[in-house]
Design a protein around this motif. Structure first.
Motif, PDB file in Angstrom:
ATOM      1  N   ASN A  81      -8.535  41.387 -11.593  1.00 19.31           N
ATOM      2  CA  ASN A  81      -7.444  41.288 -12.469  1.00 19.31           C
ATOM      3  C   ASN A  81      -7.650  39.712 -13.310  1.00 19.31           C
ATOM      4  O   ASN A  81      -7.557  38.952 -12.458  1.00 19.31           O
ATOM      5  CB  ASN A  81      -6.282  41.017 -11.667  1.00 19.31           C
ATOM      6  N   CYS A 102      -5.273  36.867 -13.298  1.00 21.87           N
ATOM      7  CA  CYS A 102      -4.819  35.905 -12.101  1.00 21.87           C
ATOM      8  C   CYS A 102      -5.979  35.733 -11.422  1.00 21.87           C
ATOM      9  O   CYS A 102      -6.231  34.708 -10.796  1.00 21.87           O
ATOM     10  CB  CYS A 102      -3.783  36.642 -11.100  1.00 21.87           C
ATOM     11  N   ASP A 157      -7.903  37.763  -9.595  1.00 25.64           N
ATOM     12  CA  ASP A 157      -7.870  38.689  -8.434  1.00 25.64           C
ATOM     13  C   ASP A 157      -9.078  39.492  -8.309  1.00 25.64           C
ATOM     14  O   ASP A 157      -9.346  40.109  -9.395  1.00 25.64           O
ATOM     15  CB  ASP A 157      -6.609  39.435  -7.972  1.00 25.64           C
ATOM     16  N   CYS A 206      -4.838  35.957  -5.157  1.00 27.98           N
ATOM     17  CA  CYS A 206      -3.681  35.242  -4.915  1.00 27.98           C
ATOM     18  C   CYS A 206      -2.997  36.234  -3.595  1.00 27.98           C
ATOM     19  O   CYS A 206      -3.386  37.078  -3.271  1.00 27.98           O
ATOM     20  CB  CYS A 206      -2.625  35.261  -5.952  1.00 27.98           C
ATOM     21  N   SER A 259      -2.005  39.758  -4.262  1.00 23.04           N
ATOM     22  CA  SER A 259      -2.951  40.872  -4.263  1.00 23.04           C
ATOM     23  C   SER A 259      -3.808  41.008  -2.895  1.00 23.04           C
ATOM     24  O   SER A 259      -4.155  42.205  -2.539  1.00 23.04           O
ATOM     25  CB  SER A 259      -3.916  40.309  -5.177  1.00 23.04           C
ATOM     26  N   ARG A 266       3.165  39.436 -11.931  1.00 25.81           N
ATOM     27  CA  ARG A 266       2.617  39.792 -10.721  1.00 25.81           C
ATOM     28  C   ARG A 266       2.437  41.070 -10.395  1.00 25.81           C
ATOM     29  O   ARG A 266       1.811  41.352  -9.284  1.00 25.81           O
ATOM     30  CB  ARG A 266       3.395  38.781  -9.601  1.00 25.81           C
ATOM     31  N   CYS A 299      -1.009  42.026 -10.040  1.00 23.50           N
ATOM     32  CA  CYS A 299      -1.655  41.490  -8.681  1.00 23.50           C
ATOM     33  C   CYS A 299      -1.459  42.597  -7.366  1.00 23.50           C
ATOM     34  O   CYS A 299      -2.500  42.874  -6.435  1.00 23.50           O
ATOM     35  CB  CYS A 299      -0.973  40.320  -8.227  1.00 23.50           C
TER      36      CYS A 299
END
Ligand code: ZN
Length: 151
Positions: free
Chosen positions: A36, A39, A41, A65, A68, A126, A129
């Motif tokens: 991702n 972010c 991830d 994060c 995730s 988010r 995530c």
């Protein structure tokens, strides 16, 4: 509702601190990679699906994060021992729940612990995530070798 939200937070932080089913599987029948970029991830997913289409083992490795990591951790807990068809149903219901398309009282199956992540629907950035592990799961079950990207 504030108390409920605190509880959700606690479950997510717990899975982030102590992710379940972390690691690789030596003889995985399915693997997947997800990324991702929004972010940062990353996830590597490993599954062992037996001849009866039951997910005997599901593990992951990755960096990301809290959302995730918690999402991947809870996913592995929920899906271990389920069939591939059930996993795909969970994918559907989970993605509807975190994007806010899910209607209460209209559920085909009980999300259980996954429900804690439905709070991300209030934070569109988010959502990716939370769904990264799931998109990676679907891609690995479909036998794709491409890295799943959320963008
Ligand atoms: Zn993230």
């Amino acid at each position: 509702m504030a108390n409920l939200r605190d509880l959700y937070q606690e479950v997510i932080m717990d899975h982030n601190r102590n992710p379940r089913n972390m690691g690789a599987i030596d003889h995985a029948s399915h693997t997947g990679e997800g990324f991702n970029p929004l972010c940062g991830d990353q996830i590597d997913l490993y599954l062992y699906v037996n001849d009866d289409s039951v997910i005997e083992k599901i593990c992951f490795e990755g960096k990301g994060c809290a959302i995730s990591t918690a999402s991947a951790s809870i996913m592995t807990e929920v899906l271990a021992g389920r069939t591939v068809d059930e996993a795909k149903e969970y994918f559907q219901v989970f993605c509807e729940s975190v994007t806010g398309k899910h209607k209460d009282g209209n559920e085909a199956l009980d999300l259980g612990k996954l429900e804690v992540l439905s709070g991300v629907k209030a934070f569109p950035a988010r959502v990716k995530c939370a769904t990264l592990a799931w998109h990676t799961l679907l891609s690995s079950l479909d036998g794709s070798e491409d890295t799943v990207k959320t963008e």
